[in-house]
Write a protein that holds these residues in place. Sequence first.
Motif, PDB file in Angstrom:
ATOM      1  N   TYR A  58     -60.643  29.621  18.268  1.00 53.84           N
ATOM      2  CA  TYR A  58     -60.398  30.752  17.389  1.00 53.84           C
ATOM      3  C   TYR A  58     -61.128  31.951  17.971  1.00 53.84           C
ATOM      4  CZ  TYR A  58     -60.100  33.593  13.177  1.00 53.84           C
ATOM      5  OH  TYR A  58     -59.848  34.602  12.299  1.00 53.84           O
ATOM      6  N   ARG A  59     -60.405  32.979  18.370  1.00 54.42           N
ATOM      7  CA  ARG A  59     -61.006  34.080  19.137  1.00 54.42           C
ATOM      8  C   ARG A  59     -62.008  34.920  18.361  1.00 54.42           C
ATOM      9  NH1 ARG A  59     -56.849  38.969  19.632  1.00 54.42           N
ATOM     10  NH2 ARG A  59     -55.771  38.691  17.655  1.00 54.42           N
ATOM     11  N   HIS A  60     -61.993  34.879  17.030  1.00 56.60           N
ATOM     12  CA  HIS A  60     -62.914  35.702  16.255  1.00 56.60           C
ATOM     13  C   HIS A  60     -64.185  34.961  15.850  1.00 56.60           C
ATOM     14  CE1 HIS A  60     -59.990  38.883  16.083  1.00 56.60           C
ATOM     15  NE2 HIS A  60     -59.095  38.043  15.629  1.00 56.60           N
ATOM     16  N   ALA A  61     -64.282  33.696  16.138  1.00 57.65           N
ATOM     17  CA  ALA A  61     -65.479  32.923  15.781  1.00 57.65           C
ATOM     18  C   ALA A  61     -65.836  32.006  16.946  1.00 57.65           C
ATOM     19  CB  ALA A  61     -65.256  32.115  14.503  1.00 57.65           C
ATOM     20  N   PRO A  79     -64.644  37.869   7.874  1.00 64.24           N
ATOM     21  CA  PRO A  79     -64.207  39.266   8.001  1.00 64.24           C
ATOM     22  C   PRO A  79     -64.870  40.232   7.018  1.00 64.24           C
ATOM     23  CG  PRO A  79     -62.317  37.790   8.019  1.00 64.24           C
ATOM     24  CD  PRO A  79     -63.522  36.959   7.657  1.00 64.24           C
TER      25      PRO A  79
END
Length: 93
Positions: A58-61, A79
């Motif tokens: 998961y690119r955001h975590a 977010p």
Amino acid sequence: RERVTCLTAVPPLYMQLTLGDCVLHLSGHHGDATPGGHVRVPCSGLREFQQALLAKAYRHARPGVEAQPWGLDMTVSDPFGNRLTFTQALEAA
């Protein structure tokens, strides 16, 4: 034992996340919490947990593990700026 249970189908949402013995209750109800909260969750097997999260790609975590005087910490943010810090004491590190 990973489990996500959505307890309401319409807003405001309420759900329970379970991983092993850790149970988190998440609520979208007005007044339940303030964005920007921070919760510390004691755990063991922190490096293995980090690898499991990284494997999800998961690119955001993409959390890192930081050595602290008391043990190891890994912080995950949502977010809305809420933070979960998983912490493993020195004895378990």
